[in-house]
Write an enzyme that holds these catalytic residues in place. Structure first.
Site, PDB file in Angstrom:
ATOM      1  N   ARG A   1       0.808  -1.231   0.000  1.00 23.12           N
ATOM      2  CA  ARG A   1       0.000   0.000   0.000  1.00 23.12           C
ATOM      3  C   ARG A   1       0.835   1.273   0.000  1.00 23.12           C
ATOM      4  O   ARG A   1       0.365   2.346   0.383  1.00 23.12           O
ATOM      5  CB  ARG A   1      -0.980   0.025   1.182  1.00 23.12           C
ATOM      6  CG  ARG A   1      -1.921  -1.147   1.185  1.00 23.12           C
ATOM      7  CD  ARG A   1      -3.102  -0.924   2.104  1.00 23.12           C
ATOM      8  NE  ARG A   1      -3.920  -2.121   2.151  1.00 23.12           N
ATOM      9  CZ  ARG A   1      -3.714  -3.137   2.989  1.00 23.12           C
ATOM     10  NH1 ARG A   1      -2.748  -3.075   3.882  1.00 23.12           N
ATOM     11  NH2 ARG A   1      -4.481  -4.190   2.951  1.00 23.12           N
TER      12      ARG A   1
ATOM     13  N   LYS B   1       2.662  11.409 -11.460  1.00 22.65           N
ATOM     14  CA  LYS B   1       1.805  10.523 -12.262  1.00 22.65           C
ATOM     15  C   LYS B   1       2.572   9.239 -12.521  1.00 22.65           C
ATOM     16  O   LYS B   1       3.705   9.270 -13.019  1.00 22.65           O
ATOM     17  CB  LYS B   1       1.468  11.176 -13.609  1.00 22.65           C
ATOM     18  CG  LYS B   1       0.322  12.156 -13.556  1.00 22.65           C
ATOM     19  CD  LYS B   1      -0.104  12.458 -14.985  1.00 22.65           C
ATOM     20  CE  LYS B   1      -1.115  13.554 -15.064  1.00 22.65           C
ATOM     21  NZ  LYS B   1      -1.491  13.847 -16.454  1.00 22.65           N
TER      22      LYS B   1
ATOM     23  N   LYS C   1       6.901  23.222 -14.292  1.00 20.37           N
ATOM     24  CA  LYS C   1       6.073  22.057 -13.957  1.00 20.37           C
ATOM     25  C   LYS C   1       5.709  22.094 -12.473  1.00 20.37           C
ATOM     26  O   LYS C   1       4.576  21.786 -12.087  1.00 20.37           O
ATOM     27  CB  LYS C   1       6.771  20.743 -14.326  1.00 20.37           C
ATOM     28  CG  LYS C   1       5.880  19.546 -14.008  1.00 20.37           C
ATOM     29  CD  LYS C   1       5.929  18.410 -14.979  1.00 20.37           C
ATOM     30  CE  LYS C   1       4.811  17.398 -14.656  1.00 20.37           C
ATOM     31  NZ  LYS C   1       4.908  16.158 -15.392  1.00 20.37           N
TER      32      LYS C   1
ATOM     33  N   ARG D   1      -3.553  21.731 -14.682  1.00 18.03           N
ATOM     34  CA  ARG D   1      -2.474  20.811 -15.082  1.00 18.03           C
ATOM     35  C   ARG D   1      -2.629  20.346 -16.530  1.00 18.03           C
ATOM     36  O   ARG D   1      -1.647  19.970 -17.178  1.00 18.03           O
ATOM     37  CB  ARG D   1      -2.422  19.615 -14.124  1.00 18.03           C
ATOM     38  CG  ARG D   1      -1.212  18.726 -14.361  1.00 18.03           C
ATOM     39  CD  ARG D   1      -0.966  17.749 -13.224  1.00 18.03           C
ATOM     40  NE  ARG D   1       0.135  16.866 -13.568  1.00 18.03           N
ATOM     41  CZ  ARG D   1       0.734  16.047 -12.719  1.00 18.03           C
ATOM     42  NH1 ARG D   1       0.361  15.984 -11.468  1.00 18.03           N
ATOM     43  NH2 ARG D   1       1.738  15.274 -13.125  1.00 18.03           N
TER      44      ARG D   1
ATOM     45  N   ASN E   1      -0.412  19.427 -21.420  1.00 22.06           N
ATOM     46  CA  ASN E   1      -0.663  18.538 -22.562  1.00 22.06           C
ATOM     47  C   ASN E   1      -0.731  19.295 -23.883  1.00 22.06           C
ATOM     48  O   ASN E   1      -1.290  18.781 -24.860  1.00 22.06           O
ATOM     49  CB  ASN E   1      -1.959  17.755 -22.350  1.00 22.06           C
ATOM     50  CG  ASN E   1      -1.806  16.706 -21.273  1.00 22.06           C
ATOM     51  OD1 ASN E   1      -0.782  16.035 -21.202  1.00 22.06           O
ATOM     52  ND2 ASN E   1      -2.799  16.582 -20.418  1.00 22.06           N
TER      53      ASN E   1
ATOM     54  N   HIS F   1      -0.397  17.511 -27.198  1.00 19.71           N
ATOM     55  CA  HIS F   1      -0.544  16.083 -26.924  1.00 19.71           C
ATOM     56  C   HIS F   1      -1.802  15.458 -27.531  1.00 19.71           C
ATOM     57  O   HIS F   1      -1.825  14.250 -27.746  1.00 19.71           O
ATOM     58  CB  HIS F   1      -0.512  15.817 -25.412  1.00 19.71           C
ATOM     59  CG  HIS F   1       0.870  15.872 -24.826  1.00 19.71           C
ATOM     60  ND1 HIS F   1       1.661  17.005 -24.870  1.00 19.71           N
ATOM     61  CD2 HIS F   1       1.621  14.937 -24.169  1.00 19.71           C
ATOM     62  CE1 HIS F   1       2.811  16.761 -24.271  1.00 19.71           C
ATOM     63  NE2 HIS F   1       2.811  15.513 -23.837  1.00 19.71           N
TER      64      HIS F   1
ATOM     65  N   HIS G   1      -0.889  12.356 -29.472  1.00 19.45           N
ATOM     66  CA  HIS G   1      -1.344  10.992 -29.147  1.00 19.45           C
ATOM     67  C   HIS G   1      -1.985  10.324 -30.357  1.00 19.45           C
ATOM     68  O   HIS G   1      -1.843   9.114 -30.554  1.00 19.45           O
ATOM     69  CB  HIS G   1      -2.335  11.029 -27.983  1.00 19.45           C
ATOM     70  CG  HIS G   1      -1.694  11.327 -26.659  1.00 19.45           C
ATOM     71  ND1 HIS G   1      -2.352  11.935 -25.616  1.00 19.45           N
ATOM     72  CD2 HIS G   1      -0.430  11.104 -26.217  1.00 19.45           C
ATOM     73  CE1 HIS G   1      -1.534  12.064 -24.591  1.00 19.45           C
ATOM     74  NE2 HIS G   1      -0.360  11.577 -24.928  1.00 19.45           N
TER      75      HIS G   1
ATOM     76  N   HIS H   1       7.348   9.510 -28.439  1.00 20.12           N
ATOM     77  CA  HIS H   1       6.334  10.389 -27.861  1.00 20.12           C
ATOM     78  C   HIS H   1       6.685  11.871 -28.103  1.00 20.12           C
ATOM     79  O   HIS H   1       5.850  12.647 -28.561  1.00 20.12           O
ATOM     80  CB  HIS H   1       6.212  10.094 -26.361  1.00 20.12           C
ATOM     81  CG  HIS H   1       5.347  11.064 -25.631  1.00 20.12           C
ATOM     82  ND1 HIS H   1       3.979  11.069 -25.752  1.00 20.12           N
ATOM     83  CD2 HIS H   1       5.650  12.090 -24.786  1.00 20.12           C
ATOM     84  CE1 HIS H   1       3.476  12.048 -25.004  1.00 20.12           C
ATOM     85  NE2 HIS H   1       4.464  12.675 -24.407  1.00 20.12           N
TER      86      HIS H   1
HETATM   87  N1  NAD Z   1       4.422  10.312 -15.557  1.00 22.74           N
HETATM   88  C1  NAD Z   1       4.354  11.352 -16.342  1.00 22.74           C
HETATM   89  O1  NAD Z   1       3.943  12.445 -15.964  1.00 22.74           O
HETATM   90  C2  NAD Z   1       4.813  11.193 -17.755  1.00 22.74           C
HETATM   91  C3  NAD Z   1       5.001  12.327 -18.557  1.00 22.74           C
HETATM   92  C4  NAD Z   1       5.504  12.147 -19.840  1.00 22.74           C
HETATM   93  C5  NAD Z   1       5.816  10.872 -20.299  1.00 22.74           C
HETATM   94  N2  NAD Z   1       5.609   9.791 -19.484  1.00 22.74           N
HETATM   95  C6  NAD Z   1       5.952   8.443 -19.934  1.00 22.74           C
HETATM   96  O2  NAD Z   1       7.352   8.396 -20.128  1.00 22.74           O
HETATM   97  C7  NAD Z   1       7.652   7.385 -21.087  1.00 22.74           C
HETATM   98  C8  NAD Z   1       8.674   7.928 -22.058  1.00 22.74           C
HETATM   99  O3  NAD Z   1       9.843   8.226 -21.355  1.00 22.74           O
HETATM  100  P1  NAD Z   1      11.242   8.396 -22.094  1.00 22.74           P
HETATM  101  O4  NAD Z   1      11.077   9.297 -23.243  1.00 22.74           O
HETATM  102  O5  NAD Z   1      12.234   8.717 -21.046  1.00 22.74           O
HETATM  103  O6  NAD Z   1      11.465   6.953 -22.730  1.00 22.74           O
HETATM  104  P2  NAD Z   1      12.237   5.625 -22.211  1.00 22.74           P
HETATM  105  O7  NAD Z   1      12.108   5.473 -20.766  1.00 22.74           O
HETATM  106  O8  NAD Z   1      11.749   4.528 -23.080  1.00 22.74           O
HETATM  107  O9  NAD Z   1      13.760   5.942 -22.562  1.00 22.74           O
HETATM  108  C9  NAD Z   1      14.124   6.104 -23.903  1.00 22.74           C
HETATM  109  C10 NAD Z   1      15.280   5.187 -24.293  1.00 22.74           C
HETATM  110  O10 NAD Z   1      16.506   5.735 -23.805  1.00 22.74           O
HETATM  111  C11 NAD Z   1      17.205   4.768 -23.030  1.00 22.74           C
HETATM  112  N3  NAD Z   1      17.968   5.528 -22.048  1.00 22.74           N
HETATM  113  C12 NAD Z   1      17.492   6.102 -20.918  1.00 22.74           C
HETATM  114  N4  NAD Z   1      18.445   6.850 -20.351  1.00 22.74           N
HETATM  115  C13 NAD Z   1      19.549   6.719 -21.103  1.00 22.74           C
HETATM  116  C14 NAD Z   1      20.860   7.264 -21.023  1.00 22.74           C
HETATM  117  N5  NAD Z   1      21.183   8.145 -20.067  1.00 22.74           N
HETATM  118  N6  NAD Z   1      21.754   6.915 -21.957  1.00 22.74           N
HETATM  119  C15 NAD Z   1      21.406   6.068 -22.969  1.00 22.74           C
HETATM  120  N7  NAD Z   1      20.176   5.543 -23.117  1.00 22.74           N
HETATM  121  C16 NAD Z   1      19.259   5.877 -22.189  1.00 22.74           C
HETATM  122  C17 NAD Z   1      16.130   3.874 -22.501  1.00 22.74           C
HETATM  123  O11 NAD Z   1      16.643   2.634 -22.100  1.00 22.74           O
HETATM  124  C18 NAD Z   1      15.198   3.789 -23.707  1.00 22.74           C
HETATM  125  O12 NAD Z   1      15.698   2.869 -24.644  1.00 22.74           O
HETATM  126  C19 NAD Z   1       6.346   6.990 -21.721  1.00 22.74           C
HETATM  127  O13 NAD Z   1       5.962   5.723 -21.251  1.00 22.74           O
HETATM  128  C20 NAD Z   1       5.364   8.054 -21.243  1.00 22.74           C
HETATM  129  O14 NAD Z   1       4.041   7.564 -21.100  1.00 22.74           O
HETATM  130  C21 NAD Z   1       5.124   9.942 -18.241  1.00 22.74           C
HETATM  131 ZN    ZN Z   2       4.461  14.370 -23.118  1.00 19.39          ZN
END
Ligand code: NAD
Ligand code: ZN
Length: 369
Positions: A129, A151, A235, A249, A253, A256, A260, A273
């Site tokens: 939890r 999030k 942010k 908030r 987006n 987005h 999306h 993305h």
């Molecule tokens: N929680 C939120 O508020 C929020 C906001 C925006 C996006 N997201 C989520 O985030 C995700 C996308 O995140 P992302 O763009 O970081 O993608 P990711 O986590 O897939 O990372 C991108 C790639 O880079 C690699 N990588 C990471 N750090 C590295 C480094 N320092 N050196 C070399 N390679 C590295 C990873 O292994 C991966 O292959 C999505 O799932 C999206 O839904 C969440």
């Molecule tokens: Zn985004």
């Protein structure tokens, strides 16, 4: 890969959420400095969750930095990729926690990009939890966006980020040195989310990004440091006022809704993305112009900046009907009415509906084919 040594103290941005407040530390060389983690709750054990790409680069440094704070520091390497952001992979985290006899005080560390961060955060929200967790984001996107604000989610076969929780970390440590190993496409994708903060909130920041875009693409450490700091400040301001996205908030987006649609229309993974968001911002800017919020010069200026960041500015030819269909199932749409984030004046955003005819004009202008 050695991290740049930096003697300056880290920058600090605070997320103000009453008893759920926490600091974001931003600087180079933070990952292997035990002092970065001084605010971590006291506990006997920690679990670092990372993936098969990031762990070989940075897990050893983090483990060493945590060695004095915890009796045991375990490491779990998840498979790398958005396709693994699912229930099955989440279960690997629970397997590791239970297998190591983790208790309610065990601290989870998310070492990686947004995928690792979102999954680890959700695991922390639900294991016993709720256990404390720390974000150590290693992509630009994660440092300026996903690691901040609480999030957390995994994907369901029927929808992205559909299973999740609001759950704040105890601390976010952004080591800028990690950005040096990021693939160029991933860096550009992160820049899309940096650029986003300008038109929605801070035109002076947009000016600054414009002046420094080449330095950012070249990964100049000072430029990256300011971009991450200012993005986190904005942010923090927005999340501090609307933690659970009841209203304000949603402006985060911007780009987005169109983005999306591009991501799911092409199939997830085809465009990153951030690439879809970059192109989506071009479309959203055109829509804002048609709704009277900005002029053609503003749209042109934003489009050029997005292009210089290495992002696509022409949408894929999915067809207007398909775009509209995809946007109607977006999480933001209400009773089938698509909700767009539009710029109502430079530096200010609002959520708005728009006549289909205007959206079709925008799609005709911004898409290939
Ligand atoms: N929680 C939120 O508020 C929020 C906001 C925006 C996006 N997201 C989520 O985030 C995700 C996308 O995140 P992302 O763009 O970081 O993608 P990711 O986590 O897939 O990372 C991108 C790639 O880079 C690699 N990588 C990471 N750090 C590295 C480094 N320092 N050196 C070399 N390679 C590295 C990873 O292994 C991966 O292959 C999505 O799932 C999206 O839904 C969440
Ligand atoms: Zn985004």
């Amino acid at each position: 890969m050695p991290l740049p040594v930096l003697s300056a103290p880290p920058e600090r941005v605070d997320i103000q959420l009453g008893e759920r407040s926490y600091p974001i530390l931003i600087g180079a060389g933070l990952l292997d400095d035990p002092a970065s983690f001084a605010a971590t709750p006291a506990a006997a054990s920690a679990l670092i969750v990372s993936n098969t790409t990031v762990a070989p680069l940075y897990a050893q440094a983090l483990q060493t930095a945590l060695a004095n704070r915890f009796r045991t520091v375990h490491l779990l390497e998840l498979p790398d990729g958005e396709v693994y952001k699912n229930l099955e992979t989440l279960n690997l985290i629970f397997d590791a926690l239970l297998g190591h006899g983790s208790d309610r005080k065990t601290v989870l560390f998310a070492l990686g990009g947004g995928v690792v961060g979102d999954m680890t955060g959700f695991a922390a929200a639900s294991y016993m939890r709720g256990v404390p967790f720390v974000q150590v984001p290693t992509t630009l996107l994660a440092q300026v966006d996903s690691s901040v604000g609480g999030k957390t989610a995994i994907n369901h076969p029927l929808g992205k980020n559909m299973i999740g929780a609001f759950y704040q970390p105890q601390l976010v440590v952004c080591d800028l040195g990690t950005l040096q190993t990021l693939p160029p496409r991933e860096l550009s994708a992160g820049l899309a989310e940096v650029i986003k903060y300008g038109p929605i909130h801070d035109m002076a920041f947009l000016d600054w990004i414009e002046t420094n875009i080449d330095a950012l693409v070249a990964r100049d450490p000072a430029a990256l440091a300011y971009a991450v700091k200012r993005s986190c400040e904005i942010k923090a301001l927005v999340v501090g006022q609307d933690e659970r996205e009841m209203g304000l908030r949603a402006i985060l987006n911007f780009g987005h809704t169109f983005g999306h649609a591009i991501e799911s229309g092409l199939g997830y993974g085809e465009w990153l993305h951030g690439e879809a968001v970059g192109c989506g911002m071009v479309m959203a800017a055109h829509l804002s112009q048609r709704l009277g919020g900005v002029d053609a010069a503003f749209v042109e200026r934003l489009t050029r900046l997005i292009e210089r960041a290495g992002l696509p500015i022409v949408g894929p030819a999915l067809g207007a009907d398909r775009y509209l269909e995809l946007m109607r199932v977006d999480k933001k749409s209400e009773a089938g009415e698509i909700r767009f984030v539009v710029i109502d004046k430079p530096g200010s955003a609002a959520v708005s509906s728009a006549p289909d005819a205007l959206v079709r004009e925008v799609l005709a202008q911004c898409c290939a084919g």
